[in-house]
Design a protein around this motif. Structure first.
Motif, PDB file in Angstrom:
ATOM      1  N   TYR A  32       0.854  -1.182   0.000  1.00 50.96           N
ATOM      2  CA  TYR A  32       0.000   0.000   0.000  1.00 50.96           C
ATOM      3  C   TYR A  32       0.890   1.233   0.000  1.00 50.96           C
ATOM      4  O   TYR A  32       1.675   1.447   0.928  1.00 50.96           O
ATOM      5  N   PRO A  34       0.521   5.318  -0.706  1.00 54.39           N
ATOM      6  CA  PRO A  34      -0.260   6.511  -1.066  1.00 54.39           C
ATOM      7  C   PRO A  34       0.378   7.255  -2.226  1.00 54.39           C
ATOM      8  O   PRO A  34       1.587   7.140  -2.472  1.00 54.39           O
ATOM      9  N   ASN A  35      -0.436   8.027  -2.921  1.00 55.69           N
ATOM     10  CA  ASN A  35       0.064   8.775  -4.072  1.00 55.69           C
ATOM     11  C   ASN A  35       1.253   9.639  -3.687  1.00 55.69           C
ATOM     12  O   ASN A  35       1.269  10.268  -2.631  1.00 55.69           O
ATOM     13  N   LYS A  39       5.001   4.382  -5.823  1.00 55.70           N
ATOM     14  CA  LYS A  39       4.367   3.314  -6.595  1.00 55.70           C
ATOM     15  C   LYS A  39       4.676   3.400  -8.090  1.00 55.70           C
ATOM     16  O   LYS A  39       5.183   2.454  -8.696  1.00 55.70           O
ATOM     17  N   ASP A 452      -1.682  -0.798  -9.558  1.00 58.33           N
ATOM     18  CA  ASP A 452      -3.039  -0.237  -9.478  1.00 58.33           C
ATOM     19  C   ASP A 452      -3.900  -0.620 -10.674  1.00 58.33           C
ATOM     20  O   ASP A 452      -4.553   0.219 -11.291  1.00 58.33           O
ATOM     21  N   HIS A 485      -2.648   2.435  -4.386  1.00 60.32           N
ATOM     22  CA  HIS A 485      -2.823   3.585  -3.492  1.00 60.32           C
ATOM     23  C   HIS A 485      -4.233   3.580  -2.895  1.00 60.32           C
ATOM     24  O   HIS A 485      -4.581   4.468  -2.121  1.00 60.32           O
ATOM     25  N   ASP A 709      -4.040   7.982   3.074  1.00 59.99           N
ATOM     26  CA  ASP A 709      -3.355   8.474   1.884  1.00 59.99           C
ATOM     27  C   ASP A 709      -2.557   9.741   2.157  1.00 59.99           C
ATOM     28  O   ASP A 709      -1.612  10.050   1.458  1.00 59.99           O
TER      29      ASP A 709
END
Length: 727
Positions: A32, A34-35, A39, A452, A485, A709
């Motif tokens: 996981y 977050p933006n 990622k 994603d 995300h 996030d």
């Protein structure tokens, strides 16, 4: 490959990242992120690796990049063993589709032929994009304009081949296709009113052109005259003291220089275009071209290129003329493509026919898609010969059926307005399935980097993707690193694929990105309830406040709801609520849960929240602990409201607030202090509070995903700045 070690430095914004993904017990790991964490950069670095291209930092290009991807023995993972599944790529086509179409003996020959054609086609398309201004979908536009069918690019070129080869130049090549054709302009050009105005203008223009002493309609126009002027100038004709004679109103006029010739041509066109009747006709058109930006841009184009106006009488013909003009302008590249196509076409057809006679895995891939994805239609492949011949993704047919009707075949053209995005997504997933199936058949051990993949899909198909990812784990020598995300998707994958112990959060600092093992329960509230009674778990006790408040609201505990609301907003009784009061409320709403030594405590809850937030903000790494972010968010909002209330100094107005208190306080603060020197920074800070904390603290179907996030670093900085207001 039971383990994959990754070492990345200075690649696409990742300063430093080192981790080992262990697949010995779980064939997939989920991360996981977050933006803005890592990622996309992580996936892009792996994609570079799989393509054997260098990775780098695009901003700080002086930083030396490092990229090492090794197995448990320290050996580099083969590039072919890595495949990156991006969130959505509209034009993606699996490079391995042909392995499911033809046998291995034919495949090598087939691919080599297509590779040669494709290279020449790309060269020509690049030139046509520059000439036309059309940056995407060019092949389909040409196919439809010339052959009236999509996906027919090479055959469309064949259709105009003779005309292109016979002509030397075409004046229309100077105009960009996109300057004339877009949805709004084309719709306007087809209106009856415009057509009538255009017909009037064209008649006047043709009349003037027929009367010109210099130009001749269909024989010698202003473009051809201009080209002659350019050629004479380029070859030094006038510098060699040569002259030319022009016929003007029955008399021969000697021209001695480039300037004189260009002036003569310009004057003749000016005479034609300044004719009163023609100007009147144009003004009739001009008044219609101001309705929107696209039409105004088109109007400016016409003002600069009025000689093209007569061509607008037949738009379909003009489109074809424009594309022919561009092809003539790039004749060498056009001929190179057509020659390559001629050489390979016959053999491609033979291979295609052989493929249709063989029993292949093609249909099974379609069956997988139809079985697993919840869509209101079934997918089938039409015209396999065309699929191979055009070197494109399969030509998909759709069959719709409702609860009471039989399946109905629907043409692609009928779907464009309704399912254009869904169709593209279906094609993308279908191609991913082709890639996976081809790798399984070829026995290629593969590490899939899944970036994603569900982000572009609705919830129905998100779960179909989850099921497909789970199925992949049972097929072939496949491993997965799944990146997302979306916390809801992360939790779903974690549960469905049973990845406990192989699920991670990402923590980011200025110097590095690292993986953090998941410490939260599948349900964070279970964790908080189990620990809230412990004096050293104050953060979990506080984090329960918004959750229990909403439970109280849903279950009808009005007094308890009101009291807990006073711990999320500054109310008259906020300072008076003790930890003992809080545990009494919790016990009532949570069915007599015990809170040990906290029961009866006289400590102020508000003071405890502020103290706990200060402690959390001072930690070197908050990581992904949800409870700590919730505490920071609550403290930030309370401090901001307390500051705003004190400055507004209107107790009666504040007492009357019953909903959206934070936003209303901040708006009132702005109204009162917007013109006061030195308050601008305070207003900006309060607006950040309003943006980052209010809605995130309330329970909803996605509960705390926005807080998860949100960067802990951002929350800490905001907390520090808000607390300084109270200093």
């Amino acid at each position: 490959m039971n383990k994959t070690s990754v070492k990345i430095k200075n690649c696409y914004g990742i300063r430093s990242f080192e981790a080992t993904f262990d697949f010995s017990n779980k064939k997939a790991n989920i991360v996981y992120a977050p933006n803005g964490m890592m990622k996309t950069s992580f996936a892009r670095t792996f994609k570079d690796y799989s393509n054997s291209t260098e990775s780098k930092d695009r901003i700080y290009q002086d930083r030396e990049p490092t990229r090492e991807i090794t197995d448990e023995n320290g050996n580099p993972v083969p590039a072919s063993d890595i495949f990156v599944i991006e969130p959505y790529v509209s034009d993606y086509e699996s490079s391995r589709i042909s392995t499911l179409l033809v046998n291995k003996e034919l495949k090598a020959e087939y691919d080599q032929i297509l590779k040669g054609i494709d290279a020449k086609q790309k060269d020509l398309v690049t030139l046509l994009k520059d000439s036309s201004g059309l940056k995407s979908g060019l092949e389909d536009v040409i196919s439809i304009v010339i052959s009236k069918e999509p996906k027919n690019f090479l055959r469309a070129l064949e259709r105009v081949r003779t005309e292109v080869n016979e002509e030397t130049d075409n004046p229309l090549a100077q105009y960009q296709y996109t300057s004339i054709f877009n949805d709004k302009v084309e719709k306007f050009l087809l209106t009856k009113d415009f057509k009538e105005k255009l017909e009037d203008y064209t008649k006047n223009y043709d009349t003037l052109l027929s009367k010109s002493s210099f130009f001749r309609k269909g024989v010698f126009n202003h473009y051809q005259a201009g080209e002659i002027a350019k050629q004479l100038k380029a070859h030094g004709f006038f510098k060699a003291d040569h002259t030319v004679f022009l016929n003007k109103e029955g008399e021969k006029v000697e021209v001695r220089s480039e300037e004189q010739l260009e002036e003569f041509i310009a004057d003749e066109m000016k005479t034609i275009l300044s004719d009163d009747e023609l100007k009147k006709s144009f003004n009739e058109i001009d008044t219609k071209l101001k309705a929107n930006a696209d039409l105004r841009n088109f109007r400016e184009f016409l003002l600069r290129n009025m000689s093209i106006i007569p061509e607008l009488t037949n738009l379909d013909l003009l489109k074809e003329k424009l594309w022919k003009a561009y092809l003539i302008a790039h004749k060498d590249s056009f001929q190179a493509l057509m020659n390559e196509y001629d050489v390979g076409k016959k053999r491609i057809q033979e291979i295609t026919e052989a493929a249709t006679e063989q029993a292949t895995e093609w249909q099974e891939v379609i069956n997988i898609f139809n079985r697993r994805f919840s869509v209101p239609f079934k997918v089938s492949i039409a015209n396999k010969q065309d699929v191979i011949l055009k070197r494109d993704t399969p030509n998909i047919e759709f069959q719709f059926s409702d609860e009471g009707g039989s399946p109905v075949a629907v043409e692609r053209s009928q779907l464009i307005d309704v399912l254009s995005n869904g169709e593209k997504r279906a094609l993308y997933i279908l191609n991913i399935i082709f890639e996976v199936e081809a790798r399984k058949q070829a026995g290629i051990p593969t590490l899939f980097i899944v970036d994603d993949i569900a982000d572009s899909f609705d919830y129905k198909n998100k779960y179909a993707i989850v099921e497909y990812l789970q199925w992949i784990l049972t097929e072939g020598d496949f491993k997965q690193i799944i990146l997302t995300h979306n916390y809801d998707f992360y939790r779903t994958i974690w549960k469905r694929l049973e990845l406990g112990g192989a699920n991670f959060h990402v923590a980011k600092s200025a110097g590095e990105v690292k993986l953090v093992k998941e410490t939260m329960y599948r349900d964070p509230f279970q964790k908080w309830k189990a620990n809230a009674e412990h004096a050293d778990k104050t953060d979990m006790l506080i984090a329960m406040i918004p959750f229990v408040r909403n439970l109280a609201e849903y279950c009808g505990f009005r007094d308890e709801e009101t009291k807990l609301t006073s711990l999320l907003h500054i109310k008259a009784d906020t300072n008076d609520i003790t930890v003992g009061n809080l545990t009494e409320v919790f016990k009532k709403v949570l069915n007599e849960q015990e809170f040990g030594e906290l029961e009866g405590s006289e400590e102020s809850v508000k003071a405890m929240i502020f103290a706990e937030a200060v402690r959390i903000a001072a930690l070197p790494d908050i990581g992904a602990d949800l409870e700590k972010k919730v505490v920071l968010s609550i403290a930030i909002r309370l401090a901001a409201e307390e500051f705003a209330i004190a400055k507004i100094d209107d107790d009666e107005w504040v007492t009357g607030l019953s909903s959206n208190q934070t936003a209303k306080l901040i708006n009132r603060y702005k109204e009162k202090f917007v013109s006061v020197d030195g308050e601008r920074s305070n207003i900006r800070l309060l607006e950040q509070v309003n943006l980052m904390t209010p809605e995130n603290i309330h329970l909803n179907s996605f509960m705390f995903e926005p807080i998860l996030d949100m960067s802990a670093e951002h929350l800490v900085r905001l907390h520090t700045e808000i607390m300084q207001l109270q200093a």
